[in-house]
Structures are given as C-alpha cells and as structure tokens.
Write a protein that holds these residues in place. Structure first.
Motif, mmCIF file in Angstrom:
data_model
loop_
_atom_site.group_PDB
_atom_site.id
_atom_site.type_symbol
_atom_site.label_atom_id
_atom_site.label_comp_id
_atom_site.label_asym_id
_atom_site.label_seq_id
_atom_site.Cartn_x
_atom_site.Cartn_y
_atom_site.Cartn_z
ATOM 1 N N MET A 23 0.833 -1.199 0.000
ATOM 2 C CA MET A 23 0.000 0.000 0.000
ATOM 3 C C MET A 23 0.874 1.257 0.000
ATOM 4 S SD MET A 23 -3.285 -0.401 -0.006
ATOM 5 C CE MET A 23 -4.548 -1.651 0.248
ATOM 6 N N VAL A 24 0.408 2.273 -0.706
ATOM 7 C CA VAL A 24 1.096 3.558 -0.738
ATOM 8 C C VAL A 24 0.490 4.467 0.319
ATOM 9 C CG1 VAL A 24 1.661 5.577 -2.135
ATOM 10 C CG2 VAL A 24 1.575 3.314 -3.194
ATOM 11 N N ALA A 25 1.286 5.024 1.183
ATOM 12 C CA ALA A 25 0.798 5.911 2.233
ATOM 13 C C ALA A 25 0.732 7.336 1.718
ATOM 14 C CB ALA A 25 1.709 5.833 3.458
ATOM 15 N N ALA A 26 -0.105 8.147 2.356
ATOM 16 C CA ALA A 26 -0.236 9.548 1.948
ATOM 17 C C ALA A 26 1.089 10.287 2.046
ATOM 18 C CB ALA A 26 -1.297 10.235 2.801
ATOM 19 N N SER A 27 1.930 9.880 3.004
ATOM 20 C CA SER A 27 3.213 10.546 3.184
ATOM 21 C C SER A 27 4.146 10.319 2.003
ATOM 22 C CB SER A 27 3.870 10.056 4.478
ATOM 23 O OG SER A 27 4.072 8.655 4.434
ATOM 24 N N LEU A 56 -2.386 15.177 -8.111
ATOM 25 C CA LEU A 56 -2.394 15.486 -9.535
ATOM 26 C C LEU A 56 -1.834 14.356 -10.393
ATOM 27 C CD1 LEU A 56 -1.312 19.242 -9.498
ATOM 28 C CD2 LEU A 56 -3.603 18.310 -9.877
ATOM 29 N N ASP A 57 -1.158 13.395 -9.788
ATOM 30 C CA ASP A 57 -0.568 12.290 -10.548
ATOM 31 C C ASP A 57 -0.911 10.979 -9.859
ATOM 32 O OD1 ASP A 57 0.846 10.724 -12.269
ATOM 33 O OD2 ASP A 57 2.832 11.329 -11.550
ATOM 34 N N ALA A 58 -2.146 10.509 -10.085
ATOM 35 C CA ALA A 58 -2.633 9.306 -9.410
ATOM 36 C C ALA A 58 -2.854 8.145 -10.366
ATOM 37 C CB ALA A 58 -3.957 9.628 -8.684
ATOM 38 N N GLY A 59 -2.257 8.233 -11.553
ATOM 39 C CA GLY A 59 -2.517 7.225 -12.571
ATOM 40 C C GLY A 59 -2.106 5.818 -12.198
ATOM 41 N N GLU A 60 -1.135 5.681 -11.315
ATOM 42 C CA GLU A 60 -0.645 4.354 -10.951
ATOM 43 C C GLU A 60 -1.189 3.868 -9.609
ATOM 44 O OE1 GLU A 60 3.580 4.206 -11.256
ATOM 45 O OE2 GLU A 60 3.614 4.740 -13.383
ATOM 46 N N LEU A 61 -2.084 4.631 -9.013
ATOM 47 C CA LEU A 61 -2.634 4.229 -7.722
ATOM 48 C C LEU A 61 -3.831 3.311 -7.918
ATOM 49 C CD1 LEU A 61 -2.582 7.640 -5.789
ATOM 50 C CD2 LEU A 61 -0.921 5.780 -5.638
ATOM 51 N N SER A 62 -3.935 2.285 -7.093
ATOM 52 C CA SER A 62 -5.088 1.392 -7.121
ATOM 53 C C SER A 62 -6.249 2.022 -6.365
ATOM 54 C CB SER A 62 -4.734 0.051 -6.481
ATOM 55 O OG SER A 62 -4.518 0.212 -5.086
ATOM 56 N N ASP A 63 -7.420 1.452 -6.531
ATOM 57 C CA ASP A 63 -8.581 1.928 -5.776
ATOM 58 C C ASP A 63 -8.306 1.880 -4.282
ATOM 59 O OD1 ASP A 63 -9.646 1.938 -8.309
ATOM 60 O OD2 ASP A 63 -11.452 0.821 -7.792
ATOM 61 N N VAL A 80 -6.341 12.806 -9.799
ATOM 62 C CA VAL A 80 -6.279 12.891 -11.247
ATOM 63 C C VAL A 80 -5.668 11.582 -11.742
ATOM 64 C CG1 VAL A 80 -5.366 14.135 -13.234
ATOM 65 C CG2 VAL A 80 -6.043 15.394 -11.181
ATOM 66 N N VAL A 81 -6.508 10.716 -12.299
ATOM 67 C CA VAL A 81 -6.054 9.378 -12.678
ATOM 68 C C VAL A 81 -5.636 9.299 -14.141
ATOM 69 C CG1 VAL A 81 -7.400 8.246 -10.875
ATOM 70 C CG2 VAL A 81 -8.437 8.612 -13.120
ATOM 71 N N ASP A 82 -5.915 10.325 -14.911
ATOM 72 C CA ASP A 82 -5.469 10.378 -16.305
ATOM 73 C C ASP A 82 -5.464 11.845 -16.720
ATOM 74 O OD1 ASP A 82 -4.601 9.491 -18.758
ATOM 75 O OD2 ASP A 82 -6.608 9.117 -19.547
ATOM 76 N N ALA A 83 -4.451 12.241 -17.477
ATOM 77 C CA ALA A 83 -4.344 13.655 -17.851
ATOM 78 C C ALA A 83 -3.750 13.795 -19.236
ATOM 79 C CB ALA A 83 -3.469 14.395 -16.841
ATOM 80 N N THR A 84 -4.322 14.722 -19.988
ATOM 81 C CA THR A 84 -3.755 15.157 -21.263
ATOM 82 C C THR A 84 -3.667 16.682 -21.190
ATOM 83 O OG1 THR A 84 -4.960 13.327 -22.320
ATOM 84 C CG2 THR A 84 -3.913 14.936 -23.773
#
Length: 289
Positions: free
Chosen positions: A1-5, A29-36, A54-58
């Motif tokens: 798991m990825v922590a907020a820190s 702003l860069d959450a594309g690789e985070l799981s639910d 932000v799970v995807d950005a162009t």
C-alpha cells in the motif's frame, strides 16, 4: 500500500480566500498508478471530507479524469475538491478552460485570475433535476436531526435534488433552527445510505437569492461539510425548478459559518439551460508537519 506521506498530496481550502475558512480538500495530480485501495487509504489518511485524484491527464488538451474519495468511500462528484483541483492545475499550467471527466459525465471549468492574483474557478454541472421528497424519505431525517415539521419553511418543500449526486434538501424556517445542529450520526447515515444521498442540504433563506446552508455528511464519515459545491449546484437546480427567482439569477450560498469556517459559493442559473454554474476560489494550505 502507498501511504499519503509517500504521495504528493496538495491541500487546499476551497470556497474561501482564507486558510482558516472554506472546506479543505486533498488533491493528487498524478494518481494514474494508484489502485482503488490505495486511493481510499490515502483519502482516509488525509482525513478531509474528500480528496480528488487525477487518474489520467492530457494537459496539452486541457483534459483530466478525476475520481473522488471520502475517508470511507468513493463518491461520484465533489464540488469543492473540483474547484481545488482546477486551481491547482492553473497554478501549474496557467488560467483558462479545462475539461474534467468524472463519474456522472464530462464537465467544463474555467479558471480566471483577479487583479489581486486570486484564482477563481467556475464549474458547470451536469444537467440538474429535482423532485419533491416523500414523507417516508424526509420524516426520518427530521427525527434524526431532532427537528419538528413546524420548523420547516413551507416556501421550500423537502426535495431530492441532483447535480451529479443526490442530496436531500430541507429548509429551516429560522436562522436559529439552522444554527442548532446536533443529530444522530448513525441513524442519519443509515437512512442516507438507504436512499443513496450524499449530503442532507439544510438551508435557511435570508432572501430569494441569499441562503445559509449546513450539510451533514455522515455517509462520508464527516459530521458536517463546511462547503459543498455539489449540493450547491443541486440546490440551484431545485430553486430554478421551484420558480422562486426570475432567470437568469445568481444565488449566494453561505456555508460553514456555524463551524467557524465560512465559505462563499456563487451559483448561477441560466434561463435556457438545466445545468448550473458554481464559482469559488481556493487557497493553498501548508503541508502537515
């Protein structure tokens, strides 16, 4: 798991220019690789009513896909986190129009800068709709709030209003009734989950266009929201359908005063559109030590 820190979580107070006011929101702003599960865990660690991811950005097209999580669950739409995200993007990329793809559909935002450097974000909701609530829907809410039917304003009947998610609207007949909020957290939360409501939008009409609001949010694990852009949008649609103001009109919703976190939300109603626009600013909060 990825922590907020370990994730770059930006923190803003939305619908205010003061760090001590408004509604705090997390923005990743860069959450594309985070799981639910990781997004849910981060939102719980941040502890605000919502965190936007932000799970995807162009960026070159001004297009972003957002998801929102409260400390307890994912939510379809969150207005104050949307405003915070738009301003966070503008701080990086400049003002102008951006498009957000969210659960209910695509929405367009415009970020402008004031002469004092303040950034203002305006989002246009998805199509709004509202209907009168049944007694079976609103009477248990009165019981959980400890309100009586005589304390409601008959000019604004109980309703379920939608602008991306559903909110029960109840209007208090007096400012004093609105100020005294002490409710059964578990009972109200259970009833809201049964009906799929995001908040209960409690309002008092100071005038036909100025309203004071409070939004219990037990389904998100939060006693009260100091600013709720999604509910403000839904309420704007409700007011338009009620026909209580001439169109076009601007509503001013003051929320969070009784919590010591005043928020100001501007809601614009068009004469020929069933969507509404909500405008507010946001201020960056310091990172926790």
């Amino acid at each position: 798991m990825v922590a907020a820190s370990r994730v770059d979580v930006l923190r803003y107070a939305a619908f205010t220019g003061e760090p001590a006011g408004g509604n705090p929101a997390g923005v990743v702003l860069d959450a594309g690789e985070l799981s639910d599960a990781e997004m849910q865990r981060i939102a719980a660690e941040v502890g605000y009513s919502e965190t936007a991811f932000v799970v995807d950005a162009t960026p070159e097209r001004g297009s972003y896909r957002l998801r929102y999580f409260s400390p307890r669950a994912e939510v379809a739409f969150c207005g104050h986190a949307t405003v915070a995200t738009a301003i966070a993007i503008a701080e990086r990329s400049g003002t102008g129009e951006v498009r957000f793809e969210i659960g209910p559909g695509e929405m367009t935002l415009n970020v402008t800068g004031g002469q004092d450097g303040t950034l203002w974000a305006t989002f246009t909701s998805v199509a709004t709709r509202s209907r009168l609530a049944t007694a079976a829907e609103w009477e248990p809410v009165l019981s959980a709030l400890g309100w009586s039917g005589s304390e409601l304003d008959p000019a604004y009947p109980p309703a379920v209003a939608y602008a991306g998610n559903d909110h029960l609207v109840l209007a208090a007949a007096s400012r004093e009734r609105l100020a005294r909020l002490d409710y059964d957290f578990e009972a109200l939360g259970a009833h809201m989950r049964t009906h799929g409501w995001t908040t209960v939008h409690l309002v008092w009409a100071q005038s036909a266009t100025v309203f004071h609001a409070r939004d219990p949010f037990p389904v998100g694990g939060v006693v009260e929201d100091p600013a709720t852009g999604a509910a403000a949008a839904a309420f704007g649609g409700y007011v338009r359908e009620l026909g209580s103001v001439g169109l076009p009109a601007r509503l001013h919703i003051v929320q969070g005063e009784d919590m010591g976190r005043r928020s100001d939300l501007m809601v614009d109603l068009a004469a020929d559109d069933d969507r509404v626009s909500v405008t507010g600013t946001a201020v960056r909060l310091p990172r926790p030590s």
